[in-house]
Design a protein around this motif. Structure first.
Motif, PDB file in Angstrom:
ATOM      1  N   LYS A 132      -2.636 -13.716 -10.570  1.00  0.00           N
ATOM      2  CA  LYS A 132      -4.007 -13.202 -10.576  1.00  0.00           C
ATOM      3  C   LYS A 132      -4.719 -13.513  -9.267  1.00  0.00           C
ATOM      4  CE  LYS A 132      -4.423 -13.611 -15.604  1.00  0.00           C
ATOM      5  NZ  LYS A 132      -5.079 -14.301 -16.734  1.00  0.00           N
ATOM      6  N   LYS A 133      -5.747 -12.727  -8.972  1.00  0.00           N
ATOM      7  CA  LYS A 133      -6.568 -12.936  -7.793  1.00  0.00           C
ATOM      8  C   LYS A 133      -7.897 -13.541  -8.231  1.00  0.00           C
ATOM      9  CE  LYS A 133      -3.606 -10.861  -5.052  1.00  0.00           C
ATOM     10  NZ  LYS A 133      -2.598 -10.493  -6.033  1.00  0.00           N
ATOM     11  N   VAL A 282       5.436   0.259   4.439  1.00  0.00           N
ATOM     12  CA  VAL A 282       5.928  -0.980   5.041  1.00  0.00           C
ATOM     13  C   VAL A 282       4.731  -1.864   5.345  1.00  0.00           C
ATOM     14  CG1 VAL A 282       7.246  -2.023   6.916  1.00  0.00           C
ATOM     15  CG2 VAL A 282       7.901   0.238   6.044  1.00  0.00           C
ATOM     16  N   ASN A 283       4.715  -3.040   4.756  1.00  0.00           N
ATOM     17  CA  ASN A 283       3.577  -3.965   4.875  1.00  0.00           C
ATOM     18  C   ASN A 283       2.262  -3.300   4.491  1.00  0.00           C
ATOM     19  OD1 ASN A 283       5.362  -5.944   5.756  1.00  0.00           O
ATOM     20  ND2 ASN A 283       5.036  -5.467   7.905  1.00  0.00           N
ATOM     21  N   GLY A 284       2.341  -2.429   3.493  1.00  0.00           N
ATOM     22  CA  GLY A 284       1.148  -1.774   2.971  1.00  0.00           C
ATOM     23  C   GLY A 284       0.731  -0.519   3.708  1.00  0.00           C
ATOM     24  N   ASP A 285       1.390  -0.176   4.796  1.00  0.00           N
ATOM     25  CA  ASP A 285       1.043   1.010   5.588  1.00  0.00           C
ATOM     26  C   ASP A 285       2.060   2.124   5.344  1.00  0.00           C
ATOM     27  OD1 ASP A 285      -1.155  -0.276   6.788  1.00  0.00           O
ATOM     28  OD2 ASP A 285       0.175  -1.235   8.248  1.00  0.00           O
ATOM     29  N   LEU A 286       1.560   3.345   5.223  1.00  0.00           N
ATOM     30  CA  LEU A 286       2.440   4.487   4.994  1.00  0.00           C
ATOM     31  C   LEU A 286       3.322   4.727   6.208  1.00  0.00           C
ATOM     32  CD1 LEU A 286       3.238   6.875   3.154  1.00  0.00           C
ATOM     33  CD2 LEU A 286       1.473   8.221   4.315  1.00  0.00           C
ATOM     34  N   ASP A 287       4.635   4.769   5.984  1.00  0.00           N
ATOM     35  CA  ASP A 287       5.583   5.002   7.074  1.00  0.00           C
ATOM     36  C   ASP A 287       6.128   6.426   7.042  1.00  0.00           C
ATOM     37  OD1 ASP A 287       7.705   3.767   9.130  1.00  0.00           O
ATOM     38  OD2 ASP A 287       8.785   4.997   7.673  1.00  0.00           O
ATOM     39  N   GLN A 331      -3.334  -0.753  -4.159  1.00  0.00           N
ATOM     40  CA  GLN A 331      -2.693  -1.701  -5.073  1.00  0.00           C
ATOM     41  C   GLN A 331      -1.524  -2.405  -4.400  1.00  0.00           C
ATOM     42  OE1 GLN A 331      -1.856   1.130  -8.221  1.00  0.00           O
ATOM     43  NE2 GLN A 331      -3.422   0.247  -9.552  1.00  0.00           N
ATOM     44  N   ILE A 332      -0.765  -1.672  -3.613  1.00  0.00           N
ATOM     45  CA  ILE A 332       0.370  -2.261  -2.907  1.00  0.00           C
ATOM     46  C   ILE A 332      -0.114  -3.281  -1.879  1.00  0.00           C
ATOM     47  CG2 ILE A 332       2.207  -1.752  -1.248  1.00  0.00           C
ATOM     48  CD1 ILE A 332       2.475   0.970  -2.753  1.00  0.00           C
ATOM     49  N   LYS A 333      -1.096  -2.885  -1.106  1.00  0.00           N
ATOM     50  CA  LYS A 333      -1.558  -3.721   0.007  1.00  0.00           C
ATOM     51  C   LYS A 333      -2.166  -5.028  -0.478  1.00  0.00           C
ATOM     52  CE  LYS A 333      -2.970  -2.505   4.592  1.00  0.00           C
ATOM     53  NZ  LYS A 333      -3.312  -1.338   5.436  1.00  0.00           N
ATOM     54  N   GLU A 334      -2.847  -4.991  -1.624  1.00  0.00           N
ATOM     55  CA  GLU A 334      -3.545  -6.173  -2.112  1.00  0.00           C
ATOM     56  C   GLU A 334      -2.635  -7.120  -2.892  1.00  0.00           C
ATOM     57  OE1 GLU A 334      -7.006  -5.156  -4.319  1.00  0.00           O
ATOM     58  OE2 GLU A 334      -8.143  -4.571  -2.545  1.00  0.00           O
ATOM     59  N   ASN A 335      -1.405  -6.702  -3.199  1.00  0.00           N
ATOM     60  CA  ASN A 335      -0.561  -7.514  -4.083  1.00  0.00           C
ATOM     61  C   ASN A 335       0.857  -7.666  -3.560  1.00  0.00           C
ATOM     62  OD1 ASN A 335      -2.403  -7.780  -6.664  1.00  0.00           O
ATOM     63  ND2 ASN A 335      -2.531  -5.632  -6.048  1.00  0.00           N
TER      64      ASN A 335
END
Length: 387
Positions: A132-133, A282-287, A331-335
């Motif tokens: 949890k955050k 990759v690392n939350g950024d769209l590749d 959601q990906i970037k924050e977790n």
């Protein structure tokens, strides 16, 4: 009475023809770290030891008397922040932080208070395991003095980011890991996430190709005229691409990463399929992304990390997750470094943080343990920082 930020701004700027005239505000109080903005947060990273952060109350201008204000922990501030930012932060338990004072003063003729020191304790193991955050909602209230609180900027959320430190597993061509599921899954939407660090990657076309990472396939059985076929297969390198380019295969097609990866570097990789589109983050950024056919991907009860014939590296992996939903970029970037095991749509979640042995728990509790292929042994790397 409280003044909105827009009203304050309007009061600061008066236009007369082409000439701008500024009228100073009198006696406006706000939390300095908000920079006069509403629904703001201040991040603090907590690792193995307690950490501290500070807040100050500021006035728009000096006034002719002392001002006394109170700092109050208020969960409604956090609720407002969650609504504004579509987050699901939970209030940090009271025993996990200490305010050194609840009352601050601004001396006559001054514009800033002494700091409010907030000490945040290292997270408990239960907090770490929860995924949890956490955050602290704070607001200021006037106790004395001729000041007006700036609406929105009289509140702030202290965002408590846990530094992800865990033991991680390292496997190889003779120690592939078997991932076990309780049942087969028919997926139209899905997400696969993991963190990986490769110590050997090819640089030339075809060099060290087909170094397998996460892989699941359909069982191939037929049921009611439907064949359970499917594939989610990830690897570094292929015959026609460089060995340090990532590739995913699914629905009879394949997609390569745009970026080239470095050795001995941690990456978070996320693959998101919304049925007809595949996206790589990759690392939350769209590749990269590509269109897919409209069809079901079946995956059987058994998948793998690694392969025997082509894996030259000894990959380190952690935080391996399989979902039956298409996760959003936010959601990906924050977790990336942790997630709540009870999150909706999470099929399986292997943290790979046991620190010893050759069996690995699914944090959701839904599936059998993962394990090393017969005859192999993994290596454990202790206390690795993942973020």
């Amino acid at each position: 009475m409280r003044l909105g930020t827009a009203a304050i701004a309007a009061g600061m700027l008066l236009l007369s023809g082409c000439q701008q005239q500024y009228t100073p505000l009198d006696g406006i109080a706000y939390i300095a770290q908000t920079e006069m903005q509403g629904n703001t947060g201040q991040s603090v990273i907590v690792g193995l030891e307690d950490v501290s952060t500070t807040l100050n109350v500021r006035l728009s201008n000096p006034i002719s008397e002392e001002v006394t204000l109170e700092c109050i922990v208020d969960d409604t501030v956090l609720a407002e922040y969650n609504e504004a930012h579509t987050t699901s932060l939970e209030a940090l338990p009271q025993g996990q932080f200490v305010l050194d004072t609840k009352e601050v003063k601004i001396a006559q003729g001054s514009v800033v208070s002494a700091p409010i020191n907030i000490t945040i304790k290292a997270p408990t193991q239960e907090m770490k395991d929860s995924g949890k955050k956490y955050a602290i909602g704070l607001r200021i209230a006037k106790k004395s003095g001729a000041v007006t609180l700036l609406d929105g900027a009289d509140k702030i959320v202290v965002l408590v980011a846990q530094q992800a430190i865990q033991d991680v597993v390292q496997f190889g061509s003779r120690s592939n890991i078997v991932l076990n599921l309780a049942e087969e899954h028919a997926l139209k939407t899905w997400t696969v996430e993991f963190m990986v660090n490769m110590d050997i990657l090819g640089k030339r076309m075809g060099q060290y190709n087909n170094q397998a990472l996460f892989g699941f396939w359909g069982s191939g059985i037929e049921e009611n005229g439907v064949r359970h076929s499917g594939e989610i297969y990830t690897r570094f390198g292929d015959a026609p691409i460089e060995g340090n380019r990532f590739q995913v295969k699914t629905k009879g097609t394949q997609m390569n990463s745009n970026m080239l990866f470095n050795e001995n570097t941690w990456y978070h990789i996320a693959l998101v399929c919304n049925n007809t589109k595949l996206s790589l983050y990759v690392n939350g950024d769209l590749d990269n992304e590509m269109d897919l056919p409209d069809e079901v991907v079946w995956i059987a009860k058994e998948g793998y990390l690694g392969n025997e014939d082509y894996l030259r590296a000894n990959p380190m992996m952690a935080q391996v997750r399989l979902w039956n939903v298409a996760r959003t970029q936010n959601q990906i970037k924050e977790n990336m470094a942790t997630i709540d095991p009870s999150s909706q749509g999470l099929i399986a979640y292997w943290r790979f943080n046991e620190g010893k042995g050759n069996t690995f728990k699914d944090a959701t509790g839904k599936n059998p343990d993962a394990g090393v292929k017969a005859g192999g042994n993994v290596v454990w790397i202790p206390d690795v920082k993942l973020n």
